[in-house]
Design an enzyme around this catalytic site. Structure first.
Site, PDB file in Angstrom:
ATOM      1  N   TYR A   1       0.830  -1.208   0.000  1.00 30.14           N
ATOM      2  CA  TYR A   1       0.000   0.000   0.000  1.00 30.14           C
ATOM      3  C   TYR A   1       0.870   1.266   0.000  1.00 30.14           C
ATOM      4  CZ  TYR A   1      -4.669  -1.970   0.911  1.00 30.14           C
ATOM      5  OH  TYR A   1      -5.873  -2.601   0.811  1.00 30.14           O
TER       6      TYR A   1
ATOM      7  N   LYS B   1       3.261 -14.945   3.314  1.00 30.37           N
ATOM      8  CA  LYS B   1       3.532 -15.757   2.123  1.00 30.37           C
ATOM      9  C   LYS B   1       5.040 -15.976   2.074  1.00 30.37           C
ATOM     10  CE  LYS B   1       2.259 -17.825  -1.707  1.00 30.37           C
ATOM     11  NZ  LYS B   1       1.481 -19.095  -1.719  1.00 30.37           N
TER      12      LYS B   1
ATOM     13  N   ASP C   1      -2.627 -18.275   1.432  1.00 26.28           N
ATOM     14  CA  ASP C   1      -3.568 -19.074   0.627  1.00 26.28           C
ATOM     15  C   ASP C   1      -4.244 -20.134   1.490  1.00 26.28           C
ATOM     16  OD1 ASP C   1      -1.055 -20.231   0.849  1.00 26.28           O
ATOM     17  OD2 ASP C   1      -0.971 -20.965  -1.226  1.00 26.28           O
TER      18      ASP C   1
ATOM     19  N   ASP D   1      -6.458  -6.933   4.351  1.00 26.39           N
ATOM     20  CA  ASP D   1      -7.590  -6.328   3.641  1.00 26.39           C
ATOM     21  C   ASP D   1      -8.468  -7.430   3.047  1.00 26.39           C
ATOM     22  OD1 ASP D   1      -9.132  -4.272   2.386  1.00 26.39           O
ATOM     23  OD2 ASP D   1      -8.099  -4.724   0.504  1.00 26.39           O
TER      24      ASP D   1
ATOM     25  N   ASP E   1     -12.399  -9.110   4.563  1.00 31.89           N
ATOM     26  CA  ASP E   1     -13.648  -9.138   3.782  1.00 31.89           C
ATOM     27  C   ASP E   1     -14.183 -10.565   3.749  1.00 31.89           C
ATOM     28  OD1 ASP E   1     -13.518  -6.420   3.149  1.00 31.89           O
ATOM     29  OD2 ASP E   1     -14.102  -6.760   1.054  1.00 31.89           O
TER      30      ASP E   1
HETATM   31  C1  IPM Z   1     -10.504  -1.033   3.835  1.00 31.87           C
HETATM   32  C2  IPM Z   1     -10.693  -0.520   2.425  1.00 31.87           C
HETATM   33  C3  IPM Z   1      -9.508   0.355   2.070  1.00 31.87           C
HETATM   34  C4  IPM Z   1      -8.246  -0.493   2.118  1.00 31.87           C
HETATM   35  C5  IPM Z   1      -9.633   1.065   0.701  1.00 31.87           C
HETATM   36  C6  IPM Z   1     -10.913   1.877   0.608  1.00 31.87           C
HETATM   37  C7  IPM Z   1      -8.435   1.906   0.398  1.00 31.87           C
HETATM   38  O1  IPM Z   1     -10.875  -1.554   1.545  1.00 31.87           O
HETATM   39  O2  IPM Z   1     -10.412  -0.205   4.759  1.00 31.87           O
HETATM   40  O3  IPM Z   1     -10.464  -2.245   4.019  1.00 31.87           O
HETATM   41  O4  IPM Z   1      -7.918  -1.185   1.151  1.00 31.87           O
HETATM   42  O5  IPM Z   1      -7.579  -0.469   3.163  1.00 31.87           O
HETATM   43 MN    MN Z   2     -10.988  -3.527   2.451  1.00 28.27          MN
END
Ligand code: IPM
Ligand code: MN
Length: 365
Positions: free
Chosen positions: A142, A189, A221, A245, A249
């Site tokens: 990032y 990884k 993975d 990240d 999710d």
């Molecule tokens: C999160 C989001 C952010 C990230 C984006 C919006 C830059 O997906 O906070 O998880 O990737 O960190």
């Molecule tokens: Mn995210």
């Protein structure tokens, strides 16, 4: 207690859910005789439209002079569909994390019993899952060097970690594990990436200072597979920015919906609290966004930034009660849900505020 809180609603449903988080903070202040002073600032697409930059200086200086930040979301589809745009809403979020030194992102995967059947994962696999992610937030690919080669047809993003960056978040993860089931799973990884081999080396070193905490390492993975195969096998998960990240999710499906997951970003100074979901322009303005992630972020804020444990627990209890009484927002409703109990964003906030008034409490003087 007197505290100054900056609201950063941002874009899309960020505005709608943050408004409900604010109402919960106001109710808590009223019930416990605290004085929470609010101010708002702009970030993301809104800020680009108004000031030409996703994180105006005025916003940054407000953020540096407050006790906690409640953030909504940033983003707009116009940028997603045009990768050539140079100024982007997400840059505001990343710059804010970096400028405020918010290197540790805590993402608790809390599964409410009432939502066991909402997830697409079988309930017998989910039941009892309770995971706390520590996602590193100011390093990795990032923030590494990125660019295009002269031919413009070659692009690169450097994945980079420094020892101190891994050390400081590893300490936080081990310390948290001590208050939980005393297990840390570090995800990397290391079979391919040098930055992951440094990550693993440093986590092993830090782990020696916590002999009472069990440490295991997994490749990302494999972890992504085990997370839904056997979520109960995790306690604290420690990982880098990009892997964190993606995995969080995925892990939101354990909790039933992205709309349920709160997060806390902490580090050197002030704490920032936000839902893990994005700006969701597909549902913006419809009033159907789930405000519980923002409300649960408020619970984290009260606990972590203000040390108000009782107030924080009360917010979580209010969410539990709302769910027990059968109320749902659309994203967490299923075929068993009584249709008359499907709430819009504001009504869900109202139910939480009402629950707070009804819950027993000990007033602080
Ligand atoms: C999160 C989001 C952010 C990230 C984006 C919006 C830059 O997906 O906070 O998880 O990737 O960190
Ligand atoms: Mn995210």
């Amino acid at each position: 207690m007197h505290k100054k809180i900056i609201l950063l609603p941002g874009d899309g449903i960020g505005k709608e859910v943050t408004a409900e988080g604010k109402r919960v903070l106001q109710k808590i202040a009223e019930l416990f005789n605290h004085h929470f002073e609010f101010d708002e600032a702009s970030i993301g697409h809104h800020a680009i439209e108004a000031a030409g930059t996703p994180l105006p200086d005025e916003t940054l200086s407000k953020l540096k002079n407050c006790d906690a930040i409640l953030f909504g979301a940033v983003g707009h589809p116009m940028y997603d569909n045009d990768p050539t745009l140079k100024v982007r809403p997400e840059q505001g979020l990343l710059k804010m994390r970096k400028e405020l030194g918010l290197y540790a992102n805590l993402r608790p995967i809390k599964l409410f019993d009432e939502l066991l059947h909402v997830s697409s994962i079988k309930s017998e696999i989910l039941k009892g899952s309770d995971i706390l992610f520590f996602r590193e937030l100011t390093g990795d690919v990032y923030f590494g060097e990125r660019g295009r080669k002269d031919d413009r047809a070659t692009a690169y993003d450097v994945m980079i970690y420094h020892r101190y960056e891994v050390e400081r978040i590893a300490h936080k993860a081990f310390q948290a594990a001590r208050t939980r089931k005393k297990k840390v799973t570090s995800v990397d990884k290391a079979n391919v990436l040098e930055s992951s081999r440094l990550w693993r080396e440093v986590v092993q070193d830090v782990g020696k200072q916590y002999p009472d905490v069990q440490l295991e390492h997994q490749f990302v993975d494999a972890a992504s597979m085990r997370l839904i195969q056997n979520p109960r096998s995790y306690d604290v998960v420690l990982t880098g920015n990009l892997f964190g990240d993606i995995l969080t999710d995925e892990a939101s499906q354990i909790a039933g919906s992205m709309g349920m997951l709160a997060s806390a970003s902490v580090g050197d100074t002030v704490g920032l609290y936000e839902p893990i979901h994005g700006s969701a322009h597909d549902i913006t303005g419809k009033g159907i966004a789930n405000p519980l992630a923002s409300i649960l972020s408020v619970a984290l804020l009260l606990d972590i930034s203000f040390g108000l444990k009782e107030e924080s627990e009360m917010v979580i209890k209010a969410v539990e009660k709302m769910l027990k009484e059968g109320y749902r927002t659309a994203d967490i409703a299923d075929s068993d849900t009584d249709k008359s109990k499907i709430l819009n964003t504001q009504k869900a906030g109202t139910i939480i505020v009402e629950q707070l008034s009804k819950l027993p409490r000990v007033a602080h003087v």
